[in-house]
Design an enzyme around this catalytic site. Structure first.
Site, short mmCIF file in Angstrom:
data_model
loop_
_atom_site.label_atom_id
_atom_site.label_comp_id
_atom_site.label_asym_id
_atom_site.label_seq_id
_atom_site.Cartn_x
_atom_site.Cartn_y
_atom_site.Cartn_z
N VAL A 11 0.84 -1.21 0.00
CA VAL A 11 0.00 0.00 0.00
C VAL A 11 0.87 1.26 0.00
O VAL A 11 0.63 2.20 -0.76
CB VAL A 11 -0.95 -0.01 1.23
N ASP A 30 10.86 3.68 5.89
CA ASP A 30 10.62 2.36 6.48
C ASP A 30 11.80 2.04 7.39
O ASP A 30 12.94 2.41 7.08
CB ASP A 30 10.54 1.31 5.35
N PHE A 152 -8.50 1.50 -1.87
CA PHE A 152 -9.33 0.47 -2.52
C PHE A 152 -8.58 -0.12 -3.72
O PHE A 152 -9.14 -0.33 -4.78
CB PHE A 152 -10.68 1.08 -2.95
N ARG A 154 -6.59 -2.81 -5.93
CA ARG A 154 -6.49 -4.27 -6.12
C ARG A 154 -5.08 -4.60 -6.58
O ARG A 154 -4.55 -3.92 -7.47
CB ARG A 154 -7.46 -4.74 -7.20
N LYS A 204 -14.16 1.06 4.76
CA LYS A 204 -13.14 0.13 4.25
C LYS A 204 -13.49 -1.33 4.58
O LYS A 204 -13.52 -2.20 3.71
CB LYS A 204 -11.78 0.49 4.86
N GLY A 257 -8.90 -15.30 -1.66
CA GLY A 257 -7.71 -15.34 -0.80
C GLY A 257 -7.08 -13.97 -0.79
O GLY A 257 -7.76 -12.96 -0.98
N CYS A 260 -6.10 -9.37 1.98
CA CYS A 260 -7.14 -8.41 2.41
C CYS A 260 -8.45 -9.06 2.83
O CYS A 260 -8.85 -8.97 3.99
CB CYS A 260 -7.37 -7.41 1.31
N LYS A 320 -4.64 -14.76 -7.06
CA LYS A 320 -5.35 -14.33 -8.26
C LYS A 320 -4.28 -13.97 -9.30
O LYS A 320 -3.09 -13.89 -8.96
CB LYS A 320 -6.24 -13.13 -7.95
#
Ligand code: UGA
Length: 432
Positions: A11, A30, A152, A154, A204, A257, A260, A320
């Site tokens: 994300v 990070d 949102f 994918r 969400k 799967g 999320c 996927k």
């Protein structure tokens, strides 16, 4: 605007890069120095189509940088996005320790007004905790706002989803925060839904839970179709062409799967119970999703009679297509069940072989293409509907196999074509 993105996971990287692309100065920070080193060397810690190129472009144009210095990133920014992981705990609740840690780190570095935005998926009430934590730990007397701005995206189409969203949701508590976020997203020229922080947090969880519910609905229906002699894909089209229902997320198969849906459905169940309003419908959504994997194993068993010693070729490991992500992938669970029954497994996936190694180790044979996977197999299972699996020389596959049997876990193929070629065929919710 000057932006800090804390957390360079999926994300954070996509959000930071896309916000740089629309004209902001972005530092992605990070505390994992290895990850930052890889990014600074032009490498990629994740696979997402187009992301590597977009990162390179924005670095060259001077709008995007990577750093391990979270404090400095906060100090020089107007808006700080929290993009750290919120994995499931044993009891299904979201583990928010990373969110707390980052909130404390932000508090320690605040030197002027900052807008702190939750981007990570979190249960309702988290914004309140972030606010309290920053109040408790901030060292300087300065104003700040907390907001929620869920994503949102994918996996596999995240860049396009970011640049062309159906909507942007912002949960805010001050006009200043609303104004800043409206300005930030203005270049996307999309509908902006403004609510309070709790509303945005619920949007969400509810969005992902609703989509998961659609998938479990069609999967439960697929089993009825199969027993009754109907084809679930035709039924899905028949119901989905009603605009109030729509055809998206009505594809039956071996279940959902990824990182999320399974996690968010669990966390939503957990928080609903905590709030005294158990969302039992979602428990059934989970149960149906688990059942689909059992059904897939049962179908293979029905085709092969006995599983011990049988060789099964698996096409697709990712949860996927267009991702290398195998987290909660139905393929991994199904492989493990078949292994437990004594099957020998050969696998091929165009992108997810490396990531799958962390789950499967050397318990399977890794193959270089579909034909090698088919060689001496008693059955093939199509787990992920990658494009490369659409163009198959079935005669070559049949010749390579020990016996021609196909379990089509995503209803990708034409059952009649395969049966005419002499294959035993099983799909999900199709007339057999
Ligand atoms: C999902 C949501 O679609 C995004 O909107 C959201 O931002 C993201 O979670 C997140 O919370 O970060 P993603 O996990 O990338 O995105 O995957 P999806 O494309 O939604 O697919 C999820 C699973 O459902 C996959 O395993 C897929 O095979 C399965 N699926 C999807 C079906 O079985 N049938 C369908 O009709 C659609």
């Amino acid at each position: 605007m000057k932006l800090a993105i804390i957390g360079t996971g999926y994300v954070g990287l996509v959000t930071g890069t896309c916000l740089a692309e629309i004209g902001n100065d972005v530092i992605c920070a990070d505390n994992d120095s290895r990850k930052i080193e890889v990014l600074n060397d032009g490498g990629m810690p994740i696979y997402e189509p187009g992301l590597k190129e977009l990162i390179a472009k924005n670095r060259t144009e001077g709008r995007l940088s990577f750093s391990t210095d979270i404090g400095e990133a906060v100090r020089v920014s107007d808006i700080v996005f929290i993009c750290v992981g919120t994995p499931s705990r044993e009891d299904g609740s979201a583990d928010l320790t990373a969110i707390e840690k980052v909130s404390q780190a932000i508090a320690g570095s605040i030197n002027s007004y900052k807008l702190i935005v939750e981007k990570s998926t979190v249960p309702v009430e988290t914004g309140e905790w972030v606010k309290r934590t920053i109040h408790t730990f901030k060292k300087e007397e300065t104003d700040f706002d907390v907001a929620s701005n869920p994503e949102f995206l994918r996996e596999g189409s995240a860049l396009d989803d970011f640049m062309h969203p159906d909507r942007v949701v912002i949960g805010v508590e001050s006009e200043r925060a609303e104004k800043m976020l409206r300005e930030l997203y203005e270049p996307l020229n999309t509908k902006i839904v403004v609510t309070n922080i709790e509303g945005a947090e619920i949007i969400k969880h509810a969005s992902n839970s609703f989509l998961a519910t659609k998938i479990s609905f069609i999967n439960a229906l697929s089993n009825i179709c199969e027993k009754a002699g109907a084809d679930v894909d035709a039924v899905a089209e028949g119901i989905g062409l009603d605009k109030r229902i729509n055809t998206h997320f009505l594809k039956a198969g071996i279940g959902f799967g990824g990182s999320c849906f399974p996690k968010d459905v669990k966390a939503f169940i957990h928080i609903s119970e905590k709030l005294g309003c158990p969302f039992n419908l979602l428990k059934e959504v989970e149960r149906i999703n688990e059942m689909q994997k059992e059904i897939a194993v049962k179908k293979v068993t029905e085709m092969l009679w006995n599983i011990p010693g049988k060789v099964i070729g698996v096409w697709g490991l990712a949860f996927k297509p267009n991702t290398d992500d195998v987290r909660s992938a139905p393929a991994i669970a199904i492989i493990k069940r078949l292994q437990a029954e004594g099957a020998k497994i050969k696998v091929f996936d165009p992108e997810a072989m490396e990531t799958a190694k962390s789950k499967l180790g050397d318990s399977v044979t890794y193959c270089s293409d579909i034909y090698e996977t088919a060689k001496d197999s008693d059955c093939i299972i199509l787990m992920t509907e990658w494009d490369v699996f659409k163009e198959v020389d079935w005669n070559k596959i049949k010749d390579a196999m020990k016996q021609p049997a196909l379990m089509d876990g995503r209803n990708l193929y034409d059952p009649d074509e395969l049966k005419n070629l002499g294959f035993k065929y099983a799909g999900m919710g199709r007339e057999v």
